[in-house]
Motif scaffolding. Structure first.
Motif, short mmCIF file in Angstrom:
data_model
loop_
_atom_site.label_atom_id
_atom_site.label_comp_id
_atom_site.label_asym_id
_atom_site.label_seq_id
_atom_site.Cartn_x
_atom_site.Cartn_y
_atom_site.Cartn_z
N LYS A 22 10.96 -4.52 -5.40
CA LYS A 22 9.58 -4.98 -5.63
C LYS A 22 9.34 -5.06 -7.13
O LYS A 22 9.43 -4.06 -7.84
CB LYS A 22 8.58 -4.03 -4.97
CG LYS A 22 7.12 -4.41 -5.20
CD LYS A 22 6.77 -5.75 -4.59
CE LYS A 22 5.42 -6.26 -5.09
NZ LYS A 22 5.31 -7.72 -4.97
N ARG A 66 -3.29 -2.55 -1.92
CA ARG A 66 -1.97 -3.07 -2.30
C ARG A 66 -0.92 -1.97 -2.37
O ARG A 66 0.28 -2.22 -2.44
CB ARG A 66 -2.04 -3.78 -3.65
CG ARG A 66 -2.73 -5.13 -3.61
CD ARG A 66 -2.01 -6.08 -2.68
NE ARG A 66 -2.72 -7.34 -2.57
CZ ARG A 66 -2.33 -8.47 -3.17
NH1 ARG A 66 -1.26 -8.48 -3.92
NH2 ARG A 66 -3.03 -9.58 -3.00
N PRO A 68 0.64 0.25 -0.39
CA PRO A 68 1.83 0.38 0.46
C PRO A 68 2.95 -0.58 0.11
O PRO A 68 4.12 -0.31 0.38
CB PRO A 68 1.29 0.07 1.86
CG PRO A 68 -0.17 0.35 1.79
CD PRO A 68 -0.57 0.01 0.39
N ILE A 69 2.60 -1.71 -0.52
CA ILE A 69 3.63 -2.69 -0.88
C ILE A 69 4.56 -2.12 -1.95
O ILE A 69 5.74 -2.43 -1.99
CB ILE A 69 2.97 -4.01 -1.33
CG1 ILE A 69 2.18 -4.62 -0.17
CG2 ILE A 69 4.00 -5.00 -1.87
CD1 ILE A 69 1.38 -5.87 -0.52
N ALA A 75 5.52 -0.12 5.62
CA ALA A 75 4.24 -0.58 5.08
C ALA A 75 3.56 -1.57 6.01
O ALA A 75 4.19 -2.51 6.51
CB ALA A 75 4.46 -1.25 3.72
N LEU A 76 2.28 -1.33 6.26
CA LEU A 76 1.50 -2.23 7.12
C LEU A 76 0.24 -2.64 6.34
O LEU A 76 -0.76 -1.92 6.34
CB LEU A 76 1.15 -1.51 8.43
CG LEU A 76 0.61 -2.36 9.59
CD1 LEU A 76 1.60 -3.45 9.99
CD2 LEU A 76 0.31 -1.47 10.80
N HIS A 77 0.36 -3.77 5.67
CA HIS A 77 -0.75 -4.28 4.85
C HIS A 77 -1.53 -5.25 5.74
O HIS A 77 -1.07 -6.34 6.03
CB HIS A 77 -0.16 -4.97 3.61
CG HIS A 77 -1.17 -5.58 2.70
ND1 HIS A 77 -1.22 -6.93 2.46
CD2 HIS A 77 -2.18 -5.03 1.99
CE1 HIS A 77 -2.21 -7.18 1.61
NE2 HIS A 77 -2.81 -6.06 1.32
N THR A 78 -2.71 -4.85 6.21
CA THR A 78 -3.37 -5.55 7.31
C THR A 78 -4.56 -6.38 6.83
O THR A 78 -4.64 -6.76 5.68
CB THR A 78 -3.80 -4.55 8.41
OG1 THR A 78 -4.91 -3.78 7.93
CG2 THR A 78 -2.66 -3.63 8.80
N THR A 79 -5.47 -6.63 7.75
CA THR A 79 -6.66 -7.43 7.45
C THR A 79 -7.77 -6.53 6.91
O THR A 79 -7.72 -5.30 7.03
CB THR A 79 -7.14 -8.16 8.71
OG1 THR A 79 -7.10 -7.25 9.81
CG2 THR A 79 -6.25 -9.35 9.01
N HIS A 80 -8.81 -7.16 6.36
CA HIS A 80 -9.85 -6.42 5.64
C HIS A 80 -10.62 -5.47 6.57
O HIS A 80 -11.24 -5.91 7.54
CB HIS A 80 -10.81 -7.44 5.01
CG HIS A 80 -11.66 -6.89 3.91
ND1 HIS A 80 -11.39 -5.71 3.27
CD2 HIS A 80 -12.78 -7.37 3.32
CE1 HIS A 80 -12.30 -5.49 2.35
NE2 HIS A 80 -13.16 -6.49 2.36
#
Lengths: 282, 378
Positions: A22, A66, A68-69, A75-80
């Motif tokens: 990353k 941001r 978890p990225i 990592a689960l980057h989800t909706t607002h």
């Protein structure tokens, strides 16, 4: 000199937890408090002895989400606003995983308010780190549910007519069994509170007051990152001392420490006991 | 072989039976008429087999939990009706983007808005394809009998797992609340597809790799493959991207993993179509009336056939053209103001007349109404 710096970096536990491949830097502005929180979370996790594979870090949308990225977990980057609902699905499906949620004041308390109170109510074993910087940073400085009355933002350009939430009070009232607050100034305390939240079986909320000098600080003439963090230090009152202070004396103060802890049953455990009972035909 | 047990099953319960047969072990939902019996069935049955049921705070949370459980490795489902589906579309879009297998059952009622909670409708047909914003290709299946509700729900799970995508099962109030005596499939009778897991090491694994058939193997959380799942447009590693050369291939993947394999997805039921001059084209509960109308008309010598779309999306245009190629006219019956009729029109050559038959007053299309329309166009 360069060798010494390298040696020092090697011994830095934080580097072991950054996601390989990353590219850096992060999206966070120089001096943003969120980096201090990421550091504290890593140090707390390192002390739990959990493997990276066992950890799921979910988040929603916003600057804090941001995180978890950048970290080497699932990592689960989800909706607002929805991260706690996603995390509920992960935890309930695989209770052996350690599930964390990183969220902000807008994400958790405005669009995600309903999921927040119900995750507290279920007392599901999720550790929720709420980075409260009193403003929407990613979209450029709009008012949030924690923006204080009369504070300026780009959507409260003359005054803030609204009243603000206190996330810790909301969590306690909704049923969370571990609730703490600290600031980015109090790094060692933050690490300890997060570690104890991770070790606690049940829903734990750790609110960390963080500085958005880029928007909140600038619009409210609070100065740069250092000045804002110093201000957190000066306004903080440990919970033990706050107990003997009047409401007037606590006006404008940030009460820090473990605010609430209750031993009670956890959602997944209770459901598993139901499954065991049903399967035995009882 | 012992004779199979015959049981009286409610449509919504048949959906639960199919889902469990397919391996569903996680259900999250929110009560809504006329789908609630699906949730109640799951609440009752899942603990018996070690599965998990949770009633979430709303439909947004329900589909979020379903997606969370799926990435954690369980086959997951939710059921709702139009107003709930409207709330779910945000995270159904997330499932498309993150390529997360899951099944969403929509037991349709009348709309728009809260509409007609207890009345039948097929007015969410377009929503099943075009609910969430953005470009993607949806898979939607639609049974017309109680036994088909079992088998099509199984098929929905197989398609979701095979293509790593959300799949919608379109039922309607009549389908959900009808009872029929059926024999449930025996274990092993219907093939079950499980998502492909990676065989490479975590270091070599690309979580959103554009493979030959576009579908990427999918590990469960905790299995050693730590990667980023995000609703933001991402590269093959899962990292967010703004690069044109990475954006277009991702969207291409979402579309072509479905449409290039349409033959595996499309399923139709053609009855008495071989010499048919006129065809009824329908799906869901209308197909039951269409089949009966076909039987009645055939008895008096009318060369009519019945075509049921068990797959609605991606739209089976090629197959409809093949099967109806010999017809003079087709009658498209729907419980809405015409949601597939134009797709049928564009699938057929211009010399085949396409006649709409629509009902949107909360009642079913009866066999007699179909026959009346047939007499009109003979």
């Amino acid at each position: 000199m360069a060798t010494a710096v390298k040696e020092k970096q090697k011994s830095n536990v934080v580097l072991d937890y950054l996601r390989p491949g990353k590219a850096m830097p992060t999206v966070w502005c120089a001096g943003c408090g969120h980096g201090i929180v990421m550091n504290g979370i890593i140090r707390a996790i390192d002390k739990t002895g959990l493997s990276k594979d066992e950890i799921v870090m979910a988040s929603g949308i916003g600057c804090s989400s941001r995180m978890p990225i950048y970290l080497d977990f699932n990592a689960l980057h989800t909706t607002h606003g929805r991260s706690l609902a996603f995390a509920t699905g992960v935890k309930f499906a695989r209770p052996e995983l350690k599930v964390m949620v990183v969220t902000g004041d807008g994400d958790a308390l405005a669009i995600g308010g309903n999921h927040f109170i119900h995750a507290c109510r279920r007392n599901i074993d999720i550790t929720c780190i709420l980075l409260n910087n009193y403003i929407y940073g990613m979209t450029g400085g709009q008012g949030s549910p924690t923006t204080p009355s009369q504070a300026f933002s780009t959507t409260t350009p003359y005054d803030n007519a609204e009243k603000h939430f206190e996330p810790t009070k909301l969590a306690i009232a909704a049923g969370a069994s571990y609730v703490a607050r600290t600031t980015v100034y109090h790094a060692p305390q933050m690490e300890k509170l997060i570690l104890n939240g991770l070790l606690h079986r049940g829903f734990s909320l750790i609110e960390v007051i963080s500085n958005c000098h880029t928007y909140f600080g600038r619009l409210n003439r609070q100065g740069d990152a250092v000045k804002m963090i110093n201000d957190f230090k000066e306004r903080s009152v440990p919970i033990a001392r706050a107990k003997s202070m009047s409401a007037e004396e606590l006006e404008g103060k940030i009460v820090t420490g473990l605010l609430h802890k209750k031993e009670t049953t956890e959602f997944c455990d209770v459901y598993q006991s139901v499954v065991d009972r049903v399967q035995k035909g009882m | 072989m012992a004779k199979k047990e015959r049981v009286l099953v409610l449509g919504n319960q048949a959906c639960v039976e199919g889902a469990i047969y397919a391996g569903m072990r996680f259900y999250a939902g929110y009560p809504i008429t006329p789908s609630t019996e699906v949730a109640e069935g799951c609440a009752r049955e899942l603990p018996k087999i070690g599965g998990r049921f949770i009633q979430m705070e709303d439909e947004i949370g329900s589909i979020a939990a379903v997606i969370g459980a799926s990435v954690a490795g369980l086959k997951s489902m939710t059921a709702t009706s139009g107003p709930g589906y409207s709330l779910m579309v945000e995270n159904i879009g997330y499932a498309y983007m993150t390529e997360t297998p899951c099944v969403i059952v929509n037991v349709q009622r009348g709309g728009p808005s809260t509409g007609l909670p207890t009345k039948v409708s097929q007015s969410d047909t377009m929503q099943a394809q075009w609910g969430p914003h953005g470009d993607y290709t949806a898979i939607t299946v639609a049974p017309s009998t109680i036994l088909e509700t079992v088998t099509e729900t199984i098929r929905a799970f197989n398609l979701a797992e095979r293509f790593r995508t959300p799949v919608t099962v379109l039922l309607d109030e009549v389908m959900g609340h009808s009872r029929q005596i059926i024999s449930l499939p025996e274990p092993g009778e219907i093939e079950i597809f499980n998502r492909v897991k990676p065989t490479v090491s975590p270091e070599e694994y690309l979580p959103f790799e554009i493979t030959e058939n576009y579908v990427t193997p999918m590990p469960a959380y905790g299995e050693g493959y730590r990667y980023v799942i995000t609703g933001l447009t991402h590269d093959q590693k899962g990292f967010t991207t703004n690069k044109p050369e990475e954006i277009a291939p991702k969207l291409h993947k979402l579309r072509h993993k479905i449409i290039d394999y349409k033959d595996e997805i499309t399923k139709l039921r053609a009855e008495m179509m071989d010499d048919a001059e006129i065809a009824f084209i329908s799906y869901g509960s209308v197909s039951r009336a269409a089949l009966q109308a076909t039987d009645i008309a055939r008895k008096v010598g009318v060369k009519v056939g019945c075509l049921q779309l068990q797959t609605i999306w991606p739209f089976p245009d090629k197959e409809i053209a093949e099967i109806c190629g010999g017809c003079r006219k087709v009658i498209v019956g729907e419980l809405n103001m015409g949601q597939i009729v134009n797709y049928v029109r564009s699938a057929l050559p211009g010399d085949i007349e396409v006649v709409p038959l629509q009902r949107y007053d909360g009642e079913i299309l009866t066999p007699m109404q179909l026959i009346e329309k047939l007499e009109e166009v003979l």
